[in-house]
Design an enzyme around this catalytic site. Structure first.
Site, mmCIF file in Angstrom:
data_model
loop_
_atom_site.group_PDB
_atom_site.id
_atom_site.type_symbol
_atom_site.label_atom_id
_atom_site.label_comp_id
_atom_site.label_asym_id
_atom_site.label_seq_id
_atom_site.Cartn_x
_atom_site.Cartn_y
_atom_site.Cartn_z
ATOM 1 N N THR A 160 -5.240 1.393 10.118
ATOM 2 C CA THR A 160 -4.666 2.491 10.842
ATOM 3 C C THR A 160 -5.214 3.400 11.429
ATOM 4 O OG1 THR A 160 -2.967 2.050 8.682
ATOM 5 C CG2 THR A 160 -2.791 4.189 9.772
ATOM 6 N N ILE B 238 -0.502 -2.269 7.661
ATOM 7 C CA ILE B 238 -1.501 -2.106 8.871
ATOM 8 C C ILE B 238 -2.947 -1.797 8.198
ATOM 9 C CG2 ILE B 238 -2.133 -0.803 10.730
ATOM 10 C CD1 ILE B 238 0.781 -0.121 11.461
ATOM 11 N N ASP B 239 -3.723 -2.802 8.089
ATOM 12 C CA ASP B 239 -5.179 -2.602 7.723
ATOM 13 C C ASP B 239 -5.834 -2.246 8.900
ATOM 14 O OD1 ASP B 239 -7.137 -2.468 5.786
ATOM 15 O OD2 ASP B 239 -8.058 -4.132 6.855
ATOM 16 N N GLU C 56 0.941 -1.200 0.103
ATOM 17 C CA GLU C 56 -0.089 0.048 0.045
ATOM 18 C C GLU C 56 0.968 1.214 0.010
ATOM 19 O OE1 GLU C 56 -2.683 0.650 3.588
ATOM 20 O OE2 GLU C 56 -3.637 2.270 2.321
ATOM 21 N N ASP D 232 -6.326 -4.240 0.370
ATOM 22 C CA ASP D 232 -7.398 -4.274 1.584
ATOM 23 C C ASP D 232 -7.840 -5.565 1.952
ATOM 24 O OD1 ASP D 232 -7.401 -1.379 2.493
ATOM 25 O OD2 ASP D 232 -8.293 -1.037 0.697
ATOM 26 N N ASP E 266 -0.900 -5.052 2.818
ATOM 27 C CA ASP E 266 -1.351 -3.933 3.673
ATOM 28 C C ASP E 266 -0.484 -4.045 4.888
ATOM 29 O OD1 ASP E 266 -2.624 -2.120 4.907
ATOM 30 O OD2 ASP E 266 -4.434 -2.250 3.930
HETATM 31 C C1 IPD Z 1 -9.167 0.802 5.494
HETATM 32 C C2 IPD Z 1 -9.865 -0.216 6.317
HETATM 33 C C3 IPD Z 1 -11.294 0.145 6.617
HETATM 34 C C4 IPD Z 1 -11.854 0.572 5.051
HETATM 35 C C5 IPD Z 1 -11.130 1.365 4.612
HETATM 36 C C6 IPD Z 1 -9.451 0.997 4.213
HETATM 37 P P1 IPD Z 1 -6.484 1.260 5.754
HETATM 38 O O1 IPD Z 1 -7.733 0.439 5.345
HETATM 39 O O2 IPD Z 1 -9.811 -1.482 5.838
HETATM 40 O O3 IPD Z 1 -11.890 -0.894 7.460
HETATM 41 O O4 IPD Z 1 -13.099 0.915 5.521
HETATM 42 O O5 IPD Z 1 -11.596 1.790 3.328
HETATM 43 O O6 IPD Z 1 -8.946 1.942 3.611
HETATM 44 O O7 IPD Z 1 -6.242 2.699 5.430
HETATM 45 O O8 IPD Z 1 -6.409 1.198 7.586
HETATM 46 O O9 IPD Z 1 -5.497 0.247 5.587
HETATM 47 CA CA CA Z 2 -6.231 -0.982 4.280
HETATM 48 CA CA CA Z 3 -3.195 0.547 5.512
#
Ligand code: IPD
Ligand code: CA
Ligand code: CA
Length: 253
Positions: A82, A79-80, A61, A206, A77
């Site tokens: 963040t 950190i999913d 990402e 994601d 990803d």
């Molecule tokens: C997000 C998370 C979140 C989702 C967002 C994503 P990130 O990823 O997965 O649940 O609703 O659309 O972008 O930015 O924390 O890696």
């Molecule tokens: Ca993510």
């Molecule tokens: Ca992320």
């Protein structure tokens, strides 16, 4: 898979270390955050995985450049969730997904804060901390718990469609959870906590890790028209399969 798990466990130490500390928060958009830990985890994993999987293109990402869809890809990803990580809400994970010729073939999602390691390989089942997981058996939307998420662009674009869908899903199901990590939403669908998950405008990193886990747990993953989900597509629905068509109808009408 063993080498992958080892790399994720090591990378998880970086997240554990930063979880309760103050982070250096930068903005990629008005509410789209990134910290030094996102970058550190991604760099660590790329360095570990590149020599192990030399024929794959690694797309992370924080260093991705465009809508790439190589034949053999590893989507990371770091950190999913963040925003959760920044606020010390413990629903945050590393997500790693292997795609080959448009198919999800291997997935790993690791939440180091709650010590939950989800993984799956095509044809070999899905696991949480070495225990086999399966999707739920709920066949009625009225008895279903649904997960979703909202695009960061909701601030600027308001997204009336997303909000009107939310109204229909709230009145047609047992409830909605928005936990803030697409990767974990998929895994919790795979283990039967959620009966269905849907979201718009996600990126490949994601969902790439979680898709294989849902499919190997017996679930279904599609695009909005009910057809094959593409990793670069703009909508995903994952479910136990039994309520899939009804949920797609509820969202579309
Ligand atoms: C997000 C998370 C979140 C989702 C967002 C994503 P990130 O990823 O997965 O649940 O609703 O659309 O972008 O930015 O924390 O890696
Ligand atoms: Ca993510
Ligand atoms: Ca992320």
């Amino acid at each position: 898979m063993e080498a992958l798990i080892k790399a994720a466990l090591e990378a998880g130490e970086i997240i554990k270390d930063g979880f309760k500390k103050n982070k250096e928060v930068k903005y990629k958009g008005s509410i789209d955050l990134v910290t030094e830990y996102d970058v550190a985890v991604e760099n660590f994993l790329k360095k570990k995985l590149a020599p192990l999987f030399p024929s794959h293109t690694i797309i992370g990402e924080e260093s991705a450049t465009g809508k790439e869809e190589p034949e053999k890809a590893i989507y990371i990803d770091p950190i999913d969730g963040t925003t959760n990580f920044v606020h010390a809400f413990p629903f945050t994970a590393i997500s790693i997904g292997f795609y080959e010729n448009g198919e999800a073939v291997r997935g790993l999602v690791y939440n180091p804060v709650l010590d939950e390691m989800f993984c799956a390989e095509k044809g070999a089942g899905a696991f949480l901390n070495n225990e086999r997981i399966k999707v739920s058996e709920t066949s009625e939307t009225k008895k279903s718990l649904i997960a979703t998420g909202f695009p960061y662009s909701i601030v600027e674009r308001k997204c009336p469609d997303v909000l009107s869908m939310l109204g229909r899903v709230l009145s047609g199901t047992r409830g909605i959870r928005r936990a803030g990590s697409a990767a974990l939403d998929l895994c919790y669908t795979a283990k039967g906590t959620f009966d269905c998950y849907y979201e718009f405008n996600l990126k490949p990193w994601d969902v790439a890790g979680g898709i294989c886990i849902v499919q190997e747990a017996g679930g279904k993953v599609t695009a909005l028209n009910g057809g094959k989900h593409r990793i670069t597509g703009d909508f995903i629905m994952a479910s136990n399969g039994l309520i899939h068509e009804d949920m797609l109808e509820m969202i579309k009408c």
